[in-house]
Motif scaffolding. Sequence first.
Motif, short mmCIF file in Angstrom:
data_model
loop_
_atom_site.label_atom_id
_atom_site.label_comp_id
_atom_site.label_asym_id
_atom_site.label_seq_id
_atom_site.Cartn_x
_atom_site.Cartn_y
_atom_site.Cartn_z
N ARG A 175 101.79 -4.18 -6.55
CA ARG A 175 101.56 -4.30 -7.98
C ARG A 175 100.68 -5.51 -8.26
NH1 ARG A 175 107.30 -3.74 -8.71
NH2 ARG A 175 107.43 -5.60 -10.00
N ASP A 176 100.18 -5.59 -9.48
CA ASP A 176 99.36 -6.74 -9.86
C ASP A 176 100.21 -7.99 -10.07
OD1 ASP A 176 97.12 -5.18 -9.83
OD2 ASP A 176 97.22 -4.69 -11.97
N SER A 177 101.49 -7.78 -10.40
CA SER A 177 102.40 -8.91 -10.58
C SER A 177 103.84 -8.43 -10.42
CB SER A 177 102.21 -9.53 -11.97
OG SER A 177 103.17 -10.56 -12.17
N TYR A 178 104.66 -9.30 -9.79
CA TYR A 178 106.09 -8.99 -9.63
C TYR A 178 106.93 -9.79 -10.62
CZ TYR A 178 104.30 -6.93 -5.38
OH TYR A 178 103.57 -6.16 -4.51
N LEU A 179 106.24 -10.61 -11.43
CA LEU A 179 106.96 -11.41 -12.44
C LEU A 179 107.36 -10.53 -13.61
CD1 LEU A 179 104.69 -14.59 -12.46
CD2 LEU A 179 107.07 -14.50 -11.68
N LEU A 180 108.62 -10.63 -14.01
CA LEU A 180 109.13 -9.84 -15.14
C LEU A 180 109.16 -10.72 -16.39
CD1 LEU A 180 112.07 -8.00 -13.35
CD2 LEU A 180 109.76 -7.18 -13.73
N ASN A 181 108.97 -10.08 -17.53
CA ASN A 181 108.91 -10.80 -18.80
C ASN A 181 110.33 -11.06 -19.31
OD1 ASN A 181 108.28 -11.84 -21.27
ND2 ASN A 181 107.17 -10.06 -22.03
N ALA A 182 110.74 -12.33 -19.25
CA ALA A 182 112.09 -12.72 -19.70
C ALA A 182 112.00 -14.06 -20.41
CB ALA A 182 113.05 -12.81 -18.52
N CYS A 183 112.89 -14.29 -21.36
CA CYS A 183 112.87 -15.56 -22.09
C CYS A 183 114.25 -15.86 -22.67
CB CYS A 183 111.83 -15.52 -23.21
SG CYS A 183 112.13 -14.23 -24.43
N CYS A 184 114.43 -17.08 -23.13
CA CYS A 184 115.68 -17.50 -23.76
C CYS A 184 115.37 -18.16 -25.11
CB CYS A 184 116.45 -18.47 -22.87
SG CYS A 184 117.14 -17.72 -21.40
N PRO A 185 115.11 -17.36 -26.16
CA PRO A 185 114.82 -17.95 -27.48
C PRO A 185 116.06 -18.60 -28.07
CG PRO A 185 115.01 -15.57 -27.64
CD PRO A 185 115.09 -15.89 -26.18
N ARG A 186 115.82 -19.60 -28.93
CA ARG A 186 116.94 -20.36 -29.51
C ARG A 186 116.99 -20.23 -31.03
NH1 ARG A 186 119.77 -23.94 -26.23
NH2 ARG A 186 118.95 -23.91 -24.11
N PHE A 187 118.18 -20.28 -31.54
CA PHE A 187 118.41 -20.31 -32.98
C PHE A 187 118.29 -21.77 -33.47
CE2 PHE A 187 120.91 -16.77 -31.27
CZ PHE A 187 120.40 -15.71 -32.02
N GLY A 188 118.25 -21.96 -34.77
CA GLY A 188 118.12 -23.30 -35.33
C GLY A 188 119.26 -24.23 -34.96
N THR A 189 120.42 -23.65 -34.64
CA THR A 189 121.59 -24.46 -34.25
C THR A 189 121.49 -24.99 -32.82
OG1 THR A 189 122.67 -22.43 -33.56
CG2 THR A 189 123.18 -23.24 -35.79
N GLY A 190 120.50 -24.47 -32.06
CA GLY A 190 120.39 -24.83 -30.65
C GLY A 190 121.00 -23.79 -29.73
N GLU A 191 121.72 -22.81 -30.30
CA GLU A 191 122.26 -21.71 -29.49
C GLU A 191 121.10 -20.83 -29.01
OE1 GLU A 191 126.23 -20.32 -31.65
OE2 GLU A 191 124.57 -20.77 -33.01
N ALA A 192 121.34 -20.09 -27.94
CA ALA A 192 120.25 -19.27 -27.38
C ALA A 192 120.79 -17.92 -26.93
CB ALA A 192 119.60 -20.00 -26.22
N LYS A 193 119.85 -17.05 -26.55
CA LYS A 193 120.22 -15.76 -25.95
C LYS A 193 119.19 -15.43 -24.87
CE LYS A 193 117.65 -13.15 -29.45
NZ LYS A 193 117.70 -12.09 -30.47
#
Length: 393
Positions: free
Chosen positions: A56-74
Amino acid sequence: MSQEKIVETIPVGPLGIIALESSKVMGQHVNDYLVEWRNARESEHKGTIAFYGYQRDSYLLNACCPRFGTGEAKGQIKESVRGADLYLLVDVTNYSMTYTVCGHMNHMSPDDHYQDLKRIIAAVGGKAKRITVIMPYLYEGRQHRRTSRESLDCALALQELTHMGVDSIITFDAHDPRVQNAIPLKSLETVAPNYQFIKAMLHNVPDIRFDSKHMMVISPDEGGMSRAVYFANVLGLDMGMFYKRRDYTKIVNGRNPIVAHEFLGSDLEGKDILIVDDMISSGESILDVATELKRRKANRIFVAATFGIFTNGLAKFDDAYEKGLIYRLITTNLTYQTPELLTKPYYISADMSKYIALIIDTLNHDNSISALLNPVERIQNILKEYGQGHFAN
C-alpha cells in the motif's frame, strides 16, 4: 532476517499502524521503510487473499484524540480496522504537546498520553485481529516495585492494557524487565539499542577505537551492570562501575539523596570511556560520574543512554562539554527530542525507526524476532566493516 524468509510466511492480517500524536514523526519514518520494503518485495503469493492489502502507499491509519473544553477527550479511528494486525506507537514522555482546560494551557504528562493510548484501544472495539503496543519508554517503568506502602503503577498499567485486548507490548530498555511478571501469560519484550549506539559512534567519531587498550565501559550504578557487561563482552573491553552511596535518613524529591559515587574497576588513565545507561533524567548522576572519571585521568567520555529526557534542561550539559567533562552524548529518537538538543555540537542521535520497522514487518509475518533482539552478529559485522575491535588490522 532475510526478506525471502519473511515473504514466504503468511501475514497475521493486513498491517495497520496507529501512531498517536506523540509519535507522529517516528510513525512516519517507520511507515516509509515498510512501504519501501514491501513495494520492492516480490512474491508469487501477492495475488492471494492472504496477502490482500500487502502493498500500500501507507500503513498509517487515521486516528486522533480530540478534546472537549473541559480537557476530557475521546479516541477516534476514522477508517476500518476489522481483521487488521494493529501496531500502536506512543511516546509517553512527549511533553511538547499541549491542550486547553477551561482556557488554561496544559502540557501533556505521561498520564495523559497513557490515557490517550487506552482511548484508541477502546475505539478499536475488539475488531482488530491483534493489537501490539510499541511503547519505547515504559509508562511508570521506574515505579516497578514497592519499597514501602505505595502503588505499583507499571504493573497496573500492563495488566490494564492486556485486559483491554492488547496481545503484546514492546518497550525499549525497561528500567527493570522483571516487571513482565505482572503479565505472565502475555508478551512484554524489552529491546536494547546496543547496535544503534555502536553504529552511531562509528559513523560520527572517525578516530574512535573499540579495543581494551583505548576504551573502557562504565556502568554509572549497580542497576545498569548487565548493560555494561554486555557492551564489555561484545566489544572486548574492560569494565568498571560506580555505586551510589545514599543518605537513607532523608528523602528529597521522592528519593534518598546521593552522598557520593564510589568507583570499582581497574586503572582508566588515558582511556576513552563509554558510560551506558537506560535514561538521562536530570543528568546529575551522569555528570557526577563523568567528574569522578576525569579526576582519575580518563580521556574522552562518551555517554550513551536510550532515553534523553533532560528534565532540568541542557545548560548543565553545555557547561560540562565546555569544561571537557563529556565529549559526546548519544541518545535515541525513541522519545521527544527538542530542536535545541539536535543543534548541540556534542549530541549524536541514534535513529531507531528502521529497527522498529523491522520488528513490525517480522511480527506481521508471525516470525520470531529473537534474532533482532540479540544483535551480536550485526555488531560484529559493523565492527568488521570499520576495522574495529577484534578486526583491527
